[in-house]
Design a protein around this motif. Structure first.
Motif, PDB file in Angstrom:
ATOM      1  N   THR A 344      33.135  50.099  46.853  1.00  0.00           N
ATOM      2  CA  THR A 344      33.971  50.699  45.799  1.00  0.00           C
ATOM      3  C   THR A 344      34.980  49.621  45.535  1.00  0.00           C
ATOM      4  O   THR A 344      35.387  48.909  46.207  1.00  0.00           O
ATOM      5  CB  THR A 344      34.510  51.957  46.425  1.00  0.00           C
ATOM      6  OG1 THR A 344      35.307  51.768  47.527  1.00  0.00           O
ATOM      7  CG2 THR A 344      33.337  53.018  46.762  1.00  0.00           C
ATOM      8  N   ALA A 345      35.874  50.030  44.424  1.00  0.00           N
ATOM      9  CA  ALA A 345      37.119  49.302  43.861  1.00  0.00           C
ATOM     10  C   ALA A 345      37.943  49.426  44.805  1.00  0.00           C
ATOM     11  O   ALA A 345      38.910  48.625  45.163  1.00  0.00           O
ATOM     12  CB  ALA A 345      37.379  49.788  42.650  1.00  0.00           C
ATOM     13  N   ALA A 350      41.368  47.194  49.188  1.00  0.00           N
ATOM     14  CA  ALA A 350      41.732  47.117  50.724  1.00  0.00           C
ATOM     15  C   ALA A 350      41.410  45.718  51.229  1.00  0.00           C
ATOM     16  O   ALA A 350      42.407  45.330  52.144  1.00  0.00           O
ATOM     17  CB  ALA A 350      40.982  48.108  51.512  1.00  0.00           C
ATOM     18  N   TRP A 351      40.275  45.037  50.897  1.00  0.00           N
ATOM     19  CA  TRP A 351      39.933  43.745  51.492  1.00  0.00           C
ATOM     20  C   TRP A 351      41.186  42.643  51.093  1.00  0.00           C
ATOM     21  O   TRP A 351      41.699  41.767  51.819  1.00  0.00           O
ATOM     22  CB  TRP A 351      38.690  43.243  51.029  1.00  0.00           C
ATOM     23  CG  TRP A 351      37.946  42.425  51.831  1.00  0.00           C
ATOM     24  CD1 TRP A 351      38.662  41.391  52.887  1.00  0.00           C
ATOM     25  CD2 TRP A 351      36.799  41.726  51.601  1.00  0.00           C
ATOM     26  NE1 TRP A 351      37.670  40.634  53.304  1.00  0.00           N
ATOM     27  CE2 TRP A 351      36.477  40.832  52.925  1.00  0.00           C
ATOM     28  CE3 TRP A 351      35.574  42.254  50.793  1.00  0.00           C
ATOM     29  CZ2 TRP A 351      35.146  40.345  52.877  1.00  0.00           C
ATOM     30  CZ3 TRP A 351      34.541  41.578  50.801  1.00  0.00           C
ATOM     31  CH2 TRP A 351      34.266  40.592  52.078  1.00  0.00           C
ATOM     32  N   VAL A 352      41.624  42.683  49.694  1.00  0.00           N
ATOM     33  CA  VAL A 352      42.736  42.014  49.138  1.00  0.00           C
ATOM     34  C   VAL A 352      44.082  42.112  50.206  1.00  0.00           C
ATOM     35  O   VAL A 352      44.533  41.160  50.503  1.00  0.00           O
ATOM     36  CB  VAL A 352      42.976  42.102  47.816  1.00  0.00           C
ATOM     37  CG1 VAL A 352      44.093  41.404  47.372  1.00  0.00           C
ATOM     38  CG2 VAL A 352      41.794  41.659  46.875  1.00  0.00           C
ATOM     39  N   TRP A 381      38.760  35.159  44.431  1.00  0.00           N
ATOM     40  CA  TRP A 381      37.966  36.146  44.671  1.00  0.00           C
ATOM     41  C   TRP A 381      36.853  36.567  43.452  1.00  0.00           C
ATOM     42  O   TRP A 381      37.391  36.476  42.328  1.00  0.00           O
ATOM     43  CB  TRP A 381      38.883  37.694  44.578  1.00  0.00           C
ATOM     44  CG  TRP A 381      39.905  37.685  45.884  1.00  0.00           C
ATOM     45  CD1 TRP A 381      41.121  37.075  45.827  1.00  0.00           C
ATOM     46  CD2 TRP A 381      39.765  38.096  46.982  1.00  0.00           C
ATOM     47  NE1 TRP A 381      41.649  37.069  46.867  1.00  0.00           N
ATOM     48  CE2 TRP A 381      40.904  37.973  47.780  1.00  0.00           C
ATOM     49  CE3 TRP A 381      38.962  39.016  47.543  1.00  0.00           C
ATOM     50  CZ2 TRP A 381      41.241  38.342  48.971  1.00  0.00           C
ATOM     51  CZ3 TRP A 381      38.973  39.400  48.975  1.00  0.00           C
ATOM     52  CH2 TRP A 381      40.103  39.088  49.525  1.00  0.00           C
ATOM     53  N   GLU A 382      35.764  36.960  44.037  1.00  0.00           N
ATOM     54  CA  GLU A 382      34.603  37.000  42.850  1.00  0.00           C
ATOM     55  C   GLU A 382      34.147  38.349  43.168  1.00  0.00           C
ATOM     56  O   GLU A 382      34.001  39.069  44.496  1.00  0.00           O
ATOM     57  CB  GLU A 382      33.420  36.020  43.435  1.00  0.00           C
ATOM     58  CG  GLU A 382      32.267  36.108  42.481  1.00  0.00           C
ATOM     59  CD  GLU A 382      31.265  35.174  42.565  1.00  0.00           C
ATOM     60  OE1 GLU A 382      30.417  35.183  41.784  1.00  0.00           O
ATOM     61  OE2 GLU A 382      31.416  34.353  43.574  1.00  0.00           O
ATOM     62  N   MET A 412      42.042  45.390  42.312  1.00  0.00           N
ATOM     63  CA  MET A 412      42.366  44.214  43.280  1.00  0.00           C
ATOM     64  C   MET A 412      43.728  43.665  42.797  1.00  0.00           C
ATOM     65  O   MET A 412      44.670  43.245  43.543  1.00  0.00           O
ATOM     66  CB  MET A 412      41.468  43.168  43.106  1.00  0.00           C
ATOM     67  CG  MET A 412      40.108  43.807  43.636  1.00  0.00           C
ATOM     68  SD  MET A 412      38.571  42.721  43.178  1.00  0.00           S
ATOM     69  CE  MET A 412      38.703  41.291  44.299  1.00  0.00           C
ATOM     70  N   ARG A 413      43.970  43.492  41.422  1.00  0.00           N
ATOM     71  CA  ARG A 413      45.076  42.834  40.934  1.00  0.00           C
ATOM     72  C   ARG A 413      46.416  43.865  41.040  1.00  0.00           C
ATOM     73  O   ARG A 413      47.575  43.350  41.280  1.00  0.00           O
ATOM     74  CB  ARG A 413      44.995  42.535  39.407  1.00  0.00           C
ATOM     75  CG  ARG A 413      44.466  41.310  39.342  1.00  0.00           C
ATOM     76  CD  ARG A 413      45.141  40.390  38.416  1.00  0.00           C
ATOM     77  NE  ARG A 413      44.702  39.089  38.576  1.00  0.00           N
ATOM     78  CZ  ARG A 413      44.163  38.234  37.486  1.00  0.00           C
ATOM     79  NH1 ARG A 413      43.813  39.132  36.506  1.00  0.00           N
ATOM     80  NH2 ARG A 413      43.661  37.028  37.658  1.00  0.00           N
ATOM     81  N   ARG A 414      46.177  45.032  41.227  1.00  0.00           N
ATOM     82  CA  ARG A 414      47.250  45.940  41.572  1.00  0.00           C
ATOM     83  C   ARG A 414      47.798  45.562  43.027  1.00  0.00           C
ATOM     84  O   ARG A 414      48.774  45.567  43.306  1.00  0.00           O
ATOM     85  CB  ARG A 414      46.827  47.457  41.571  1.00  0.00           C
ATOM     86  CG  ARG A 414      48.061  48.485  41.607  1.00  0.00           C
ATOM     87  CD  ARG A 414      47.312  50.131  41.432  1.00  0.00           C
ATOM     88  NE  ARG A 414      46.948  50.058  39.935  1.00  0.00           N
ATOM     89  CZ  ARG A 414      45.834  50.521  39.623  1.00  0.00           C
ATOM     90  NH1 ARG A 414      44.867  50.418  40.465  1.00  0.00           N
ATOM     91  NH2 ARG A 414      45.414  50.571  38.387  1.00  0.00           N
TER      92      ARG A 414
END
Length: 715
Positions: A344-345, A350-352, A381-382, A412-414
């Motif tokens: 999921t997004a 969360a990974w970032v 990041w891909e 992710m950019r957030r």
């Protein structure tokens, strides 16, 4: 695209002599960037266990093997071969020089010696006497093996081939519990037993304490006596119990004492020499079913799960923290590919945060609790991998990919606005509807139209297949030439159309390209990524990305340990010819590209399964790079598998002080490969005939199917 045409100007000519004219670039631009020579590590085959990790035991967590029968059969067959190698004389070994194992499912390396899985013993362990134990019992964090002793000796063992060429001392630990009374030890034994239930000759042992009914972790160390084993000789690692008790074993770890933070020292040493600027992980197809939280925290609390992409198992021994450690050990920047399949997004974000968040964020605090308080600062990041393909977990259509990218990238950019993002593009837009995976040929267009404001770079995989769609009657050498034409088709037709489309739909945004998997896939008896043909294709692909260096942000082969790659067979580390080419090209980072005019014969290539037809393909490709020290390095690629090429190289800068510092060639039959017993037969070697200097020109003959590298001084 005009820059590529200027950097390699091709003029067809019927005359057989190839004429190369070189000149410094009038507008030199930026130096060649090293990211073009990156690499890719996926949990596939022997990449992790039997590859980068130093752990010697397959399936150390006693899990269900999750292997199809044909994979079990191959692992057993390769084990039977390995069992015999140390017994063979030179003549007998010579009969195996062309033998090498195929890529297999994950978690078991390249071979196994024992298979009692049908008796409920976890693969590749065995129990002696038979029937005195079983797997699948409730364990500490997963399944356990149960052993029962009735006043005699019971042994749980696994065959291994220790790296005695560099290390005789080994260490590890075992998680276990017991009831009753008895003694327990770990041992090394030779595999020279005669009877079914006999044990081999002892080599080393370490006594352990008989555990309580509670799970306990006990460490051990073992040393193999000097000169007690031959090269390639397998031994058994044994957990031996005696008495009248019952023992449950949850997992066993065994490493050589020279392990580097859990990684194989031979592999680390070679990777430091290869020095990929970027290392992509965890996939590949594996990424579409991988959840990062399974691979963080205490190693002894991580569960083993089935590998959803490739079969076999994932022990989760190489998770995010270990990957970052590996990158730091070898000097690479990490590129993490997030799960756009069944993820999921929110998970991607969360990974970032786990990697880049401060310790006062939720996932940053988790990272700190795991011993890493400082953020990792992962830059690349891909978002997804080949999500257009039905072989992917969670595959989807073009519009859904664009929607997912827009949502994933925003989340992710957030978390970290500074990260650099790569979206999943598709080469199948370059094909016709019959051969395209996404059918409507609008995958990249949909991404450009609907991918949102965070779209900045699109990934494409240059993976031509060698076994489908070629005209009837095509020979191996016909297929070889057609596969090499794939690069010319991309450079002169397909990529220019994609760049034009990006400029029309996203004017002024300078959308980049990441070719983060490249190499010829398919049958091993045909030209492919693991043989000499793969090296020649690799040189052409790298020539292309260097000429397109302003648009291609990074490139990596497919991949570090599973295709055109490093290979391990037990303690033997060797590599495919493609690695030689990639290593040679990595020296061009920081160099200045010269213009090349090439006058040479051409050929036409028909359509195949992964490329449209293309005409006017030059039989020779060339690139010239001036190094900071002034030396000029030239690479000449002969695509003709049958005929050598007579080449004349001219430049207005060549004068009386010109000298040839080195002249080497990688050549040979297109299907020739390196193997465990012939690890260096395809490599760069000095040219057979000297390069002739005549005034402002050089003359030489380049061999069929070859990559020739020249270093000139005094230009």
């Amino acid at each position: 695209m005009e820059r590529s045409l200027e950097r390699f100007e091709y003029v067809p000519r019927a005359e057989k002599t190839v004429r190369i004219t070189l000149a410094p670039s009038e507008a030199p631009g930026e130096p060649i960037h090293g990211e073009l020579f990156s690499n890719f590590l996926e949990n596939l085959g022997a990449s992790f266990h039997g590859g980068v990790l130093s752990q010697l035991l397959a399936n150390p967590t006693m899990a269900e093997h999750n292997l199809p029968q044909d994979q079990r059969d191959l692992l057993n067959a390769y084990g039977r071969t390995m069992e015999q190698i140390h017994k063979l004389n030179d003549e007998e070994r010579s009969e195996l020089v062309n033998w090498r194992p195929r890529k297999l499912s994950t978690g078991f390396g390249s071979f196994i010696f024992d298979d009692e899985a049908d008796d409920l013993v976890p693969l590749p362990w065995r129990i002696r006497p038979r029937g005195r134990g079983r797997g699948g019992e409730p364990g500490r964090v997963g399944p356990a093996v149960f052993l029962e002793c009735d006043g005699d000796k019971v042994v749980l063992s696994q065959g291994i081939v220790p790296p005695i060429h560099r290390e005789e001392r080994y260490q590890g630990y075992v998680w276990l519990r017991a009831i009753g009374e008895g003694k327990i030890k770990v041992e090394f034994r030779k595999r020279d037993a005669v009877g079914e239930d006999d044990l081999g000759s002892p080599l080393a042992e370490c006594q352990l304490q008989w555990p309580s009914a509670q799970w306990t972790k006990q460490k051990f160390s073992l040393a193999i006596p000097a000169s007690s084993l031959k090269p390639f000789e397998p031994i058994d690692f044994c957990v031996t119990i005696t008495g009248t008790g019952k023992v449950w074993i949850d997992r066993v770890i065994l490493e050589p004492e020279d392990s580097i933070d859990g990684f194989d020292p031979d592999v680390i040493g070679l990777l430091r020499k290869l020095a990929p600027p970027i290392l992509r992980w965890p996939g590949g197809n594996f990424a579409s079913g991988y959840h990062f939280w399974h691979g963080i925290g205490d190693l002894d609390l991580r569960q083993t799960v089935p590998n959803p992409a490739w079969g076999g198992i994932d022990t989760n021994f190489l998770g995010t923290d270990e990957f970052i450690k590996l990158c730091r050990l070898i000097g690479s920047k990490p590129l993490i590919c997030v799960n756009q399949g069944n993820g999921t997004a929110h998970e991607a974000a969360a990974w970032v945060e786990y990697c880049n968040g401060s310790p006062d964020t939720y996932w940053g605090r988790k990272r700190a609790e795991n011993g890493h308080p400082e953020p990792y600062g992962v830059e690349y990041w891909e978002v997804g991998n080949e999500i257009y393909g039905p072989w992917q977990v969670g595959h989807c259509g073009a519009e859904e990919n664009a929607r997912r990218y827009k949502e994933w990238s925003a989340e992710m950019r957030r978390v970290d606005p500074s990260i650099k993002l790569i979206a999943t593009g598709s080469f199948s837009d370059f094909l016709d509807r019959e051969h395209s995976w996404n059918g409507d040929l609008r995958w990249n267009e949909s991404l450009l139209r609907h991918g949102g404001p965070n779209l900045e770079c699109i990934s494409l995989h240059a993976l031509p297949e060698n076994h489908r769609g070629f005209p009837a009657g095509h020979t191996n050498r016909d297929i070889f030439k057609d596969l090499l034409a794939h690069v010319w088709r991309w450079e002169r037709h397909d990529l220019p159309e994609l760049f034009l489309q990006a400029e029309e739909l996203r004017p002024g945004e300078d959308i980049g390209l990441a070719i983060d998997e490249w190499g010829i896939l398919g049958a091993a008896h045909l030209p492919e990524v693991g043989n000499a043909a793969g090296a020649i294709y690799g040189a052409l692909l790298l020539n292309m990305v260097i000429r397109l260096k302003e648009r291609v942000r990074m490139a990596s082969p497919n991949g570090l340990f599973h295709a055109g790659c490093l290979r391990k067979f037990g303690p033997v580390l060797y590599w495919d010819p493609q690695v030689e080419v990639l290593h040679r090209y990595s020296r061009f980072a920081g160099g200045k590209l010269w213009r090349v005019r090439c006058e040479a014969p051409s050929y036409d290539a028909p359509r195949n399964f992964t490329a449209q037809a293309v005409s006017g393909v030059p039989i020779v490709d060339a690139i010239a790079v001036q190094q900071p020290n002034g030396d000029l390095e030239i690479v000449l690629v002969n695509k003709d598998p049958e005929e050598p090429q007579s080449v004349v190289i001219e430049s207005p800068t060549f004068g009386g002080s010109l000298q040839v510092v080195s002249a080497e060639v990688l050549s040979g039959d297109e299907t020739l490969m390196n193997t465990p017993l012939a690890p260096n037969r395809v490599k760069f070697e000095p040219l057979k005939e000297a390069v002739q200097i005549s005034g402002p020109s050089l003359q030489l003959e380049i061999e069929p199917s070859s990559v020739t590298c020249l270093v000139l001084r005094g230009v």
